[in-house]
Design a protein around this motif. Structure first.
Motif, PDB file in Angstrom:
ATOM      1  N   UNK A  33      14.956   3.649  -4.502  1.00  0.00           N
ATOM      2  CA  UNK A  33      15.611   4.120  -5.694  1.00  0.00           C
ATOM      3  C   UNK A  33      16.401   3.431  -6.674  1.00  0.00           C
ATOM      4  N   UNK A  34      16.445   2.390  -6.829  1.00  0.00           N
ATOM      5  CA  UNK A  34      17.999   1.930  -6.828  1.00  0.00           C
ATOM      6  C   UNK A  34      18.025   2.149  -8.444  1.00  0.00           C
ATOM      7  N   UNK A  35      19.716   1.884  -8.616  1.00  0.00           N
ATOM      8  CA  UNK A  35      19.489   2.779 -10.279  1.00  0.00           C
ATOM      9  C   UNK A  35      19.089   0.939 -11.362  1.00  0.00           C
ATOM     10  N   UNK A  36      19.320   1.100 -12.372  1.00  0.00           N
ATOM     11  CA  UNK A  36      18.464   0.027 -13.048  1.00  0.00           C
ATOM     12  C   UNK A  36      19.549  -0.787 -13.451  1.00  0.00           C
ATOM     13  N   UNK A  37      20.546   0.126 -13.244  1.00  0.00           N
ATOM     14  CA  UNK A  37      22.128  -0.979 -14.796  1.00  0.00           C
ATOM     15  C   UNK A  37      23.186  -0.529 -13.580  1.00  0.00           C
ATOM     16  N   UNK A  38      24.609  -1.258 -13.822  1.00  0.00           N
ATOM     17  CA  UNK A  38      25.429  -0.589 -13.792  1.00  0.00           C
ATOM     18  C   UNK A  38      26.870  -1.028 -14.931  1.00  0.00           C
ATOM     19  N   UNK A  39      27.012  -0.353 -14.286  1.00  0.00           N
ATOM     20  CA  UNK A  39      28.513  -0.239 -15.710  1.00  0.00           C
ATOM     21  C   UNK A  39      29.556  -1.049 -15.343  1.00  0.00           C
ATOM     22  N   UNK A  40      30.333  -1.974 -15.833  1.00  0.00           N
ATOM     23  CA  UNK A  40      31.294  -2.305 -16.150  1.00  0.00           C
ATOM     24  C   UNK A  40      32.402  -2.113 -14.791  1.00  0.00           C
ATOM     25  N   UNK A  41      32.625  -0.860 -14.162  1.00  0.00           N
ATOM     26  CA  UNK A  41      33.605  -0.473 -13.260  1.00  0.00           C
ATOM     27  C   UNK A  41      32.553  -0.473 -11.994  1.00  0.00           C
ATOM     28  N   UNK A  42      31.561  -0.808 -12.103  1.00  0.00           N
ATOM     29  CA  UNK A  42      30.219  -0.266 -11.081  1.00  0.00           C
ATOM     30  C   UNK A  42      29.329   0.424 -10.611  1.00  0.00           C
ATOM     31  N   UNK A  43      30.222   1.555 -11.816  1.00  0.00           N
ATOM     32  CA  UNK A  43      29.499   3.047 -11.607  1.00  0.00           C
ATOM     33  C   UNK A  43      27.858   2.706 -11.571  1.00  0.00           C
ATOM     34  N   UNK A  44      27.216   3.664 -11.232  1.00  0.00           N
ATOM     35  CA  UNK A  44      25.380   3.391 -11.305  1.00  0.00           C
ATOM     36  C   UNK A  44      25.169   4.886 -12.668  1.00  0.00           C
ATOM     37  N   UNK A  45      24.659   3.581 -13.602  1.00  0.00           N
ATOM     38  CA  UNK A  45      23.226   3.929 -14.360  1.00  0.00           C
ATOM     39  C   UNK A  45      21.649   4.113 -13.772  1.00  0.00           C
ATOM     40  N   UNK A  46      21.538   5.238 -14.027  1.00  0.00           N
ATOM     41  CA  UNK A  46      19.766   4.756 -13.965  1.00  0.00           C
ATOM     42  C   UNK A  46      18.586   5.361 -14.769  1.00  0.00           C
ATOM     43  N   UNK A  47      17.818   4.276 -15.317  1.00  0.00           N
ATOM     44  CA  UNK A  47      16.845   4.424 -16.320  1.00  0.00           C
ATOM     45  C   UNK A  47      15.819   4.949 -16.091  1.00  0.00           C
ATOM     46  N   UNK A  48      15.329   5.483 -17.297  1.00  0.00           N
ATOM     47  CA  UNK A  48      14.112   6.172 -17.415  1.00  0.00           C
ATOM     48  C   UNK A  48      12.713   4.983 -16.509  1.00  0.00           C
ATOM     49  N   UNK A  49      12.785   4.458 -16.510  1.00  0.00           N
ATOM     50  CA  UNK A  49      12.160   3.805 -15.431  1.00  0.00           C
ATOM     51  C   UNK A  49      12.097   4.183 -13.561  1.00  0.00           C
ATOM     52  N   UNK A  50      13.389   4.197 -13.646  1.00  0.00           N
ATOM     53  CA  UNK A  50      14.319   4.610 -12.784  1.00  0.00           C
ATOM     54  C   UNK A  50      13.777   6.398 -11.964  1.00  0.00           C
ATOM     55  N   UNK A  51      13.721   7.286 -12.650  1.00  0.00           N
ATOM     56  CA  UNK A  51      13.788   8.458 -13.035  1.00  0.00           C
ATOM     57  C   UNK A  51      12.518   8.536 -12.742  1.00  0.00           C
ATOM     58  N   UNK A  52      11.238   8.148 -13.121  1.00  0.00           N
ATOM     59  CA  UNK A  52       9.495   7.827 -13.133  1.00  0.00           C
ATOM     60  C   UNK A  52       9.373   7.307 -11.686  1.00  0.00           C
ATOM     61  N   UNK A  53      10.112   6.415 -11.279  1.00  0.00           N
ATOM     62  CA  UNK A  53       9.704   5.863 -10.041  1.00  0.00           C
ATOM     63  C   UNK A  53      10.131   7.339  -8.732  1.00  0.00           C
ATOM     64  N   UNK A  54      11.996   7.822  -9.281  1.00  0.00           N
ATOM     65  CA  UNK A  54      12.586   9.155  -8.522  1.00  0.00           C
ATOM     66  C   UNK A  54      11.156   9.940  -8.473  1.00  0.00           C
ATOM     67  N   UNK A  55      10.217  10.486  -9.495  1.00  0.00           N
ATOM     68  CA  UNK A  55       9.929  11.688  -8.949  1.00  0.00           C
ATOM     69  C   UNK A  55       7.754  10.780  -8.404  1.00  0.00           C
ATOM     70  N   UNK A  56       8.025   9.632  -8.172  1.00  0.00           N
ATOM     71  CA  UNK A  56       6.421   9.260  -8.017  1.00  0.00           C
ATOM     72  C   UNK A  56       7.433   9.654  -6.379  1.00  0.00           C
ATOM     73  N   UNK A  57       8.175   9.164  -5.680  1.00  0.00           N
ATOM     74  CA  UNK A  57       8.933   9.118  -4.173  1.00  0.00           C
ATOM     75  C   UNK A  57       8.640  10.730  -3.904  1.00  0.00           C
ATOM     76  N   UNK A  58       9.141  11.500  -5.022  1.00  0.00           N
ATOM     77  CA  UNK A  58       9.259  13.257  -4.942  1.00  0.00           C
ATOM     78  C   UNK A  58       7.689  13.026  -4.466  1.00  0.00           C
ATOM     79  N   UNK A  59       6.812  13.262  -5.035  1.00  0.00           N
ATOM     80  CA  UNK A  59       5.628  13.735  -5.199  1.00  0.00           C
ATOM     81  C   UNK A  59       4.757  13.059  -3.448  1.00  0.00           C
ATOM     82  N   UNK A  60       5.085  11.878  -3.609  1.00  0.00           N
ATOM     83  CA  UNK A  60       4.632  10.839  -2.684  1.00  0.00           C
ATOM     84  C   UNK A  60       5.535  12.103  -1.245  1.00  0.00           C
TER      85      UNK A  60
END
Length: 264
Positions: A33-60
């Motif tokens: 589960x990789x963050x879909x975006x990064x800020x200019x300073x390199x901080x992770x930002x997770x998108x709705x698609x990332x959140x859905x993927x994370x929930x699939x990981x948890x379910x599996x």
């Protein structure tokens, strides 16, 4: 994705999903589960698609799949159920084997407790003999064969097994009486009991023919090398059975089978 769509920091995603920040770092490192975006300073930002993927990981993960197996499932399209079904099938098979092993252990423990319940103070010699029989059984039947037998016991269920045990003891008693009366093995009564014995044995066997042959060979070797000890242990549990009766009964039934096969 529109610019005003929701994004989550790693801390916000951890709080919203119930997954620790440390776990999210690990998922990112292994590419699960990789963050879909990064800020200019390199901080992770997770998108709705990332959140859905994370929930699939948890379910599996909740289904018992490893991270590598989950990655294999998620590498395909979301509607590709083939990989997931295969993995779940493998998981189910493993669970069934574990359940069968627990059932086997339960049966062994129940047998030892039965010995203890026969008297206030258990007979140490009897108790050790039972433990020795368990060890002998495991020597002749490899773990794979024990798993097949244990799984078959689970398939049959306790009620059916109890019925088969009662039927087995009834057959032993009937055969013993005919043997003591000097009844020829060609007698229809002996032949009928012999056929019932074979049918009951077949009911306990798995369906796979190769496994059946392996079990039969192991059982014959076990009986050949340990018939005296096995007979003595069984006779201790049955009031009307003498230690030498069971080998004689089995030999009598084998001769009955040979007579039937030679006449066919």
């Amino acid at each position: 994705m529109s610019e005003d769509a929701r994004r989550w920091t790693i801390g916000e995603l951890a709080k919203a999903s119930g997954v620790t920040v440390r776990t999210l770092y690990h998922y990112d490192e292994i590419g699960l589960v990789k963050p879909g975006e990064r800020t200019a300073s390199g901080h992770r930002r997770y998108t709705e698609a990332d959140l859905r993927r994370l929930y699939r990981v948890r379910a599996l993960r909740g289904l018992g799949l490893s991270l590598d197996e989950i990655a294999a499932v998620l590498s395909g399209p979301e509607d590709d159920l083939g990989t997931l079904r295969n993995l779940l099938g493998a998981q189910l098979a493993e669970i069934e084997i574990q359940s069968a092993r627990l059932g086997q252990l339960k049966q062994q423990i129940s047998g030892l407790m039965w010995l203890m319940d026969k008297s206030v103070m258990p007979d140490a010699e009897q108790f050790m003999a039972a433990l020795e029989m368990i060890s002998v059984y495991e020597t002749y039947f490899a773990q794979e064969l024990r798993d097949h037998l244990a799984k078959r016991r689970v398939e049959l269920g306790d009620e059916r097994l109890t019925g088969l045990r009662a039927e087995w003891m009834g057959l032993v008693r009937e055969t013993r009486e005919l043997l003591l009366a000097g009844t020829p093995v060609e007698d229809p009564r002996v032949q009928e009991i012999s056929a019932r014995w074979e049918a009951m044995s077949a009911a306990l066997q798995p369906g796979d023919e190769q496994v059946k042959q392996q079990l039969t060979a192991a059982g014959m070797a076990l009986w050949r090398d340990n018939s005296a000890g096995l007979s003595e242990e069984i006779s201790r549990q049955v009031d009307w059975l003498e230690a030498g009766d069971l080998p004689a009964v089995i030999d009598y039934l084998q001769r009955a089978r040979n007579a039937r096969e030679s006449g066919e």
